[in-house]
Write an enzyme that holds these catalytic residues in place. Structure first.
Site, PDB file in Angstrom:
ATOM      1  N   GLU A  83       5.685   4.441   4.097  1.00  0.00           N
ATOM      2  CA  GLU A  83       4.458   5.201   4.348  1.00  0.00           C
ATOM      3  C   GLU A  83       3.223   4.363   4.052  1.00  0.00           C
ATOM      4  O   GLU A  83       2.273   4.351   4.828  1.00  0.00           O
ATOM      5  CB  GLU A  83       4.450   6.476   3.504  1.00  0.00           C
ATOM      6  N   TYR A  86       0.272  -1.627   0.197  1.00  0.00           N
ATOM      7  CA  TYR A  86      -1.090  -2.075  -0.089  1.00  0.00           C
ATOM      8  C   TYR A  86      -1.054  -3.075  -1.226  1.00  0.00           C
ATOM      9  O   TYR A  86      -0.372  -2.857  -2.231  1.00  0.00           O
ATOM     10  CB  TYR A  86      -1.971  -0.879  -0.472  1.00  0.00           C
ATOM     11  N   VAL A  87      -1.793  -4.150  -1.032  1.00  0.00           N
ATOM     12  CA  VAL A  87      -2.019  -5.142  -2.079  1.00  0.00           C
ATOM     13  C   VAL A  87      -3.525  -5.311  -2.198  1.00  0.00           C
ATOM     14  O   VAL A  87      -4.232  -5.457  -1.189  1.00  0.00           O
ATOM     15  CB  VAL A  87      -1.337  -6.487  -1.743  1.00  0.00           C
ATOM     16  N   GLY A  95       2.055 -13.441  -2.397  1.00  0.00           N
ATOM     17  CA  GLY A  95       3.458 -13.111  -2.186  1.00  0.00           C
ATOM     18  C   GLY A  95       3.846 -11.693  -2.559  1.00  0.00           C
ATOM     19  O   GLY A  95       5.015 -11.322  -2.449  1.00  0.00           O
ATOM     20  N   GLY A  97       3.000  -8.699  -1.132  1.00  0.00           N
ATOM     21  CA  GLY A  97       3.409  -7.890   0.013  1.00  0.00           C
ATOM     22  C   GLY A  97       4.809  -8.254   0.473  1.00  0.00           C
ATOM     23  O   GLY A  97       5.637  -7.380   0.733  1.00  0.00           O
ATOM     24  N   ASN A 124      -5.712  -3.880  12.411  1.00  0.00           N
ATOM     25  CA  ASN A 124      -5.390  -4.644  11.196  1.00  0.00           C
ATOM     26  C   ASN A 124      -4.612  -5.917  11.555  1.00  0.00           C
ATOM     27  O   ASN A 124      -3.426  -6.051  11.266  1.00  0.00           O
ATOM     28  CB  ASN A 124      -4.608  -3.760  10.209  1.00  0.00           C
ATOM     29  N   TYR A 131       3.372  -9.149   9.208  1.00  0.00           N
ATOM     30  CA  TYR A 131       4.635  -8.475   9.528  1.00  0.00           C
ATOM     31  C   TYR A 131       5.432  -9.256  10.571  1.00  0.00           C
ATOM     32  O   TYR A 131       6.649  -9.413  10.446  1.00  0.00           O
ATOM     33  CB  TYR A 131       4.379  -7.055  10.030  1.00  0.00           C
TER      34      TYR A 131
END
Length: 159
Positions: A83, A86-87, A95, A97, A124, A131
């Protein structure tokens, strides 16, 4: 370092969710309060789960992943739906994420889940690039739909 969230982490998770909402330009939509999070994550029947990325030096949380189980009728097994990931901006590139996603992938493999899925805002580009660098691929043939507020109430009441 990645660790499973505990009830004592609810205030920091709430803060991180608010920070994420601000980053996504949707602060007014983030209405969950700490008690709702506590119930969802640690109540009698948890509906969601969370992991925290913790700074190695300070021990302070710098990011989180909040997820729940989904189910594939085609594959016949559960998967994880991420869901929120966030970093904090000052910790990005460290590293965290990747470590959070690695932990969720590890859970999938360990439990026999066959999918790890999430959504990302089209604007984004940094997240999309990140990703895709991990091997994730967009599902361009699907469009997300959502009912909320008045439309949900109307349909739910048969109107």
């Amino acid at each position: 370092m990645i660790r499973t969230a505990t009830p004592a982490d609810v205030p920091v998770i709430h803060t991180l969710i608010r920070e994420l909402a601000a980053y996504e330009k949707a602060s007014e939509e983030a209405r969950a309060d700490e008690e709702q999070l506590r119930e969802a994550l640690f109540g009698e029947r948890p509906a969601a789960f969370a992991h925290l990325a913790v700074d190695d030096e300070s021990g302070e949380p710098v990011g989180f992943a909040l997820w729940f189980l989904n189910f594939s009728t085609w594959r016949g097994v559960h998967g994880i739906y991420l869901e929120d990931l966030y970093v904090r901006p000052e910790a990005r590139g460290g590293g965290h994420g990747r470590a959070l996603l690695t932990e969720l992938a590890r859970i999938c493999v360990e439990r026999g889940y066959e999918r790890l899925e999430w959504s990302v805002l089209n604007w984004n580009r940094p997240a999309i690039g990140f990703y895709e660098s991990l091997g994730a691929r967009p599902q361009d043939e699907w469009t997300v739909y959502r009912l909320t507020d008045g439309a949900l109430a109307a349909l739910g009441s048969g109107r």
